[in-house]
Structure formats: structure tokens, C-alpha cells
Scaffold this active site. Structure first.
Site, PDB file in Angstrom:
ATOM      1  N   HIS A 112       0.848  -1.208   0.000  1.00 29.31           N
ATOM      2  CA  HIS A 112       0.000   0.000   0.000  1.00 29.31           C
ATOM      3  C   HIS A 112       0.879   1.252   0.000  1.00 29.31           C
ATOM      4  CE1 HIS A 112      -2.818   3.004   1.647  1.00 29.31           C
ATOM      5  NE2 HIS A 112      -3.771   2.218   1.186  1.00 29.31           N
TER       6      HIS A 112
ATOM      7  N   CYS B 210      -3.595   2.275  -4.272  1.00 26.08           N
ATOM      8  CA  CYS B 210      -4.675   3.045  -3.636  1.00 26.08           C
ATOM      9  C   CYS B 210      -4.770   4.400  -4.323  1.00 26.08           C
ATOM     10  CB  CYS B 210      -4.393   3.209  -2.145  1.00 26.08           C
ATOM     11  SG  CYS B 210      -5.586   4.263  -1.331  1.00 26.08           S
TER      12      CYS B 210
ATOM     13  N   HIS C 107      -7.408  -0.160  -4.207  1.00 23.01           N
ATOM     14  CA  HIS C 107      -8.346   0.611  -3.388  1.00 23.01           C
ATOM     15  C   HIS C 107      -8.817   1.757  -4.269  1.00 23.01           C
ATOM     16  CE1 HIS C 107      -6.285  -0.451   0.726  1.00 23.01           C
ATOM     17  NE2 HIS C 107      -6.874  -1.475   0.164  1.00 23.01           N
TER      18      HIS C 107
ATOM     19  N   ASP D 261     -12.759   2.205  -1.378  1.00 26.76           N
ATOM     20  CA  ASP D 261     -12.027   2.621  -0.183  1.00 26.76           C
ATOM     21  C   ASP D 261     -12.874   3.638   0.569  1.00 26.76           C
ATOM     22  OD1 ASP D 261      -9.930   2.563   1.545  1.00 26.76           O
ATOM     23  OD2 ASP D 261      -8.542   3.663   0.286  1.00 26.76           O
ATOM     24  N   HIS D 262     -12.285   4.229   1.570  1.00 30.84           N
ATOM     25  CA  HIS D 262     -12.970   5.177   2.461  1.00 30.84           C
ATOM     26  C   HIS D 262     -14.205   5.821   1.846  1.00 30.84           C
ATOM     27  CE1 HIS D 262      -8.721   6.135   4.184  1.00 30.84           C
ATOM     28  NE2 HIS D 262      -9.023   4.852   4.226  1.00 30.84           N
TER      29      HIS D 262
ATOM     30  N   TYR E 289     -14.937   4.294   7.248  1.00 32.77           N
ATOM     31  CA  TYR E 289     -15.373   2.920   6.985  1.00 32.77           C
ATOM     32  C   TYR E 289     -16.832   2.665   7.345  1.00 32.77           C
ATOM     33  CZ  TYR E 289     -10.664   1.738   5.678  1.00 32.77           C
ATOM     34  OH  TYR E 289      -9.470   1.676   5.005  1.00 32.77           O
TER      35      TYR E 289
HETATM   36  C1  DNO Z   1      -6.357   3.037   5.499  1.00 38.07           C
HETATM   37  C2  DNO Z   1      -5.888   1.823   4.836  1.00 38.07           C
HETATM   38  C3  DNO Z   1      -4.451   1.509   5.239  1.00 38.07           C
HETATM   39  C4  DNO Z   1      -4.018   0.184   4.642  1.00 38.07           C
HETATM   40  C5  DNO Z   1      -2.613  -0.210   5.037  1.00 38.07           C
HETATM   41  C6  DNO Z   1      -2.201  -1.478   4.366  1.00 38.07           C
HETATM   42  O1  DNO Z   1      -7.518   3.262   5.558  1.00 38.07           O
HETATM   43  O2  DNO Z   1      -6.045   1.851   3.485  1.00 38.07           O
HETATM   44  O3  DNO Z   1      -4.400   1.450   6.628  1.00 38.07           O
HETATM   45  O4  DNO Z   1      -4.881  -0.822   5.098  1.00 38.07           O
HETATM   46  O5  DNO Z   1      -1.703   0.778   4.741  1.00 38.07           O
HETATM   47  O6  DNO Z   1      -1.263  -2.110   5.161  1.00 38.07           O
END
Ligand code: DNO
Length: 364
Positions: free
Chosen positions: A214, A252, A281, A326-327, A340
Site C-alpha cells: 500500500h 490506492c 483501493h 475505499d474510504h 469505513y
Molecule cells: C487506510 C488503509 C491503510 C491500509 C494499510 C495497508 O484506511 O487503506 O491502513 O490498510 O496501509 O497495510
């Protein structure tokens, strides 16, 4: 890594029974959701035993969901720092890889960021246009805070939820860890990273697991710590540390996209063509100034990333990848883990699936 091509799998991050207000039933009801990017709540450095993994995976399967991706198996700081004690932690990491593979796991998401994973200066900044709120970062606000201040503020704002990357045991020794990083350069960190990859990647190849690194979030150095994963050039170097499709990325879009210099669709194409994207992501960001942004809804027009071009790049170059929305923002009065919640991530998944369907039909 997944074997079949052209069959993107939509997944959802879930924090586990009793640790996540969202249920597996709710996740299963999101259209097109195939499985989780799941996790076991284990401290960095320990072996995840089969006795712990088996019931977790069975429980997810009983809900009609897959669990082919784990996010994250965290890397112990001693590995990143290259301390002699890394041997034991690397051994445990290898045992964890073998154990997860036995239960059908194909991808492990992780990061190699020193001390902090992602950073924000506000976890619930109200978006004036619609009254929802989202994660926000302003480097000016950070400038006035020490790392300890930021940890305290993030813990206070997290509404009692543990946040990924902000696990209490990791932060308990914050001052000591920060001291250990004094004088550690990006090249030192890369050398320690190579040592780790050289040990684990042959095992991943043997058992069919793809590692997915990531990016730094935000995508620039913070608090003077070395950070080595926030541009295409950085990732080229990481890929070169150990040449193998098992040494791949979790691309991401929002983390890399926090820096407008990163052309996200181009970066996806670059690494997708090299077969190095093991997970994605997908989310959007809205730039508010230099090193200042907030997270936006997934819809392209609400932020500064072009989600159509992003999905097209995935479709063209790594269509077999795992994606998670993602978020999300907090909307509809939902309360939950910052970033989340259920609703906005479900909307995000539906939008991403819609783009995918359109791209797929237009391409035939
Ligand atoms: C945040 C996530 C990160 C991700 C880590 C992977 O919301 O996308 O914490 O899980 O960096 O190890």
C-alpha cells in the site's frame, strides 16, 4: 494471485465480529459484492495460527462471502529498521503466509511505512455542500502538532474504534520508535525492505500468494520520516527490489492521488502492464490547496480524480484484480469507524460496478 483473467472481484473491508458495527449480512446485500479484504486483529510480528485463521474464514464463508484477500498483515518495525530481532518476525511472517494460503487466501495487503500508516488532521471534516463529513488533511495544521499530539487527537476523534494502522500496541512505544528512525534514510529503508522481500517472496511464489504494498498516505514525507512508496518512481524501485509478480502493489487511488503530481490512470497502466497490481483501493479526493485535501464521494464530479479513466486503466491492464471501494464519507446520520461506514462505501461499490459494466459492454 487470482488465476482467472478478466474477472475483477469487488470486495469490502471488514473489521470482524464485535469490532465492526457492519454485519456480514449487510455486506453480502451490496450488489456484486464477492468477498472481503478481511483481517484478524493480531499485533505486528506474531504468527497467525491455523487455529485462529480457520474459524474466521469459515465464518466469512458461511455468510456467502469469499476471503481471498487479507488486509493487513502488518510488518513489525524491527523488520523496517533492520534490527537483529527481525529474523524472528520474518519467520513469523512466513508462517503466517503459509497458514493463510492453506485457507484460500491469494493476496496479502501490507505497507512498509515507518511508524505511521495513513495520517489525517481531521477525521470528520464537514463538507459544506451537503453536510456529510469525511477525512481531511491540512499540512498547516500538522505543522503545529508533534507526532504525539497527532496520535492523541486521532485516538480522541476515532469515536472508540481502533483505526487501521493506529493499533494501540504500535503506538505505545511511539517515542522510542521515532528515535530509532533518526538517521535512517530512504535507501536504508529500501535495503531492509529488500531483505524482507528476499525472504518472503519465494514462499509466496511457492504457495500462490501475491503481496500488495500500500502507498504512503498522504503521498509525501511526514515528520521527517523516510517514506519510499508515493510515486511511480518509488514503486519502480520497490518492484526492482525483488522481481516477481508476487512482489506487487495495492494501488490506492486516494493515497497516491493526494498528490496531484501523480497521474493515477497512467500509474495503473504502468504497473498493470507489468503484472504488478495485486489489489486496488478505489476512491476519490478533493484538492483544497498545497498539501491540503479532503476525501470525496466516489463519483468523479465530486472530487478531482477521474474514476472512469481509473476503471478503464484497470479494465485494460489488470482486469483480474481485487478492488475495494475505499474510504467513504459519513452520510445519512451513520455513526461508525471514520472512513469505513457502510452507506457511502456501498454507494461507491455500486458506482464502480456501474462503470465496469459500461466499460465492459462498450468494449465488446
Ligand atoms: C487506510 C488503509 C491503510 C491500509 C494499510 C495497508 O484506511 O487503506 O491502513 O490498510 O496501509 O497495510
Amino acid at each position: 494471485m487470482k488465476e482467472e483473467l478478466g474477472n475483477m472481484k469487488m470486495t469490502f473491508r471488514w473489521y470482524g465480529e464485535g469490532n465492526d458495527p457492519i454485519s456480514l449480512k449487510q455486506i453480502k446485500q451490496i450488489p456484486g459484492m464477492t468477498g472481503l479484504m478481511g483481517l484478524l486483529d493480531r499485533p505486528a510480528g506474531v504468527e497467525w495460527t491455523e487455529e485462529e485463521i480457520r474459524p474466521y474464514i469459515e465464518h466469512v464463508h458461511e455468510a456467502g462471502l469469499e476471503c481471498e484477500v487479507i488486509e493487513s498483515v502488518n510488518v513489525h518495525e524491527d523488520i523496517k529498521l533492520g534490527l537483529p530481532s527481525r529474523e524472528e518476525y520474518i519467520d513469523n511472517y512466513i508462517k503466517t503466509i503459509r497458514n493463510l494460503a492453506k485457507y484460500g487466501v491469494k493476496v496479502i495487503v501490507y505497507n512498509f511505512m515507518p511508524v505511521f500508516d495513513w495520517l489525517r488532521t481531521d477525521l470528520a471534516r464537514v463538507i459544506p455542500e451537503d453536510g456529510s463529513n469525511s477525512l481531511y488533511f491540512d499540512e498547516k495544521e500538522l505543522g503545529e502538532m508533534t507526532p504525539l499530539d497527532l496520535v492523541r487527537k486521532t485516538a480522541e476523534d476515532s469515536k472508540g474504534f481502533t483505526l487501521p494502522g493506529w493499533e494501540p500496541e504500535r503506538l505505545a512505544e511511539l517515542e522510542t520508535t521515532l528515535k530509532l528512525y533518526e538517521g535512517v534514510t530512504g535507501d536504508d529503508l529500501r535495503a531492509n525492505y529488500k531483505y524482507f522481500l528476499d525472504a518472503i517472496i519465494p514462499v509466496c511464489e511457492e504457495v500462490g500468494i501475491g503481496m500488495a504494498c500500500h502507498p504512503d498516505d498522504p503521498a509525501w514525507p511526514i515528520f521527517g520520516l523516510p517514506r519510499i512508496a508515493h510515486s511511480q518512481d518509488d514503486y519502480d524501485k520497490i518492484c526492482a527490489l525483488h522481481e516477481s509478480p508476487a512482489n506487487g502493489l495495492c494501488l490506492c487511488t486516494g493515497s497516491l492521488g493526494s498528490n496531484p503530481d501523480n497521474d493515477i490512470p497512467a500509474i495503473i497502466r504502468h504497473f498493470g502492464e507489468k503484472n504488478r497490481i495485486n489489489a486496488m483501493h478505489v476512491r476519490n479526493v478533493k484538492y483544497l490547496g498545497h498539501h491540503k485535501f479532503r476525501e470525496a464521494a466516489h463519483l468523479s464530479s465530486t472530487g478531482d480524480l477521474d474514476l472512469f479513466e481509473i476503471m478503464k486503466a484497470i479494465y485494460d491492464t489488470c482486469p483480474d484484480t481485487y478492488i475495494r471501494p475505499d474510504h467513504g464519507r459519513m452520510i445519512w446520520d451513520e455513526t461508525g469507524r471514520p472512513g469505513y461506514g457502510l452507506y457511502d462505501r456501498a454507494l461507491g461499490a455500486t458506482y464502480i460496478n456501474g462503470l465496469w459494466e459500461a466499460i465492459d459492454k462498450m468494449s465488446k
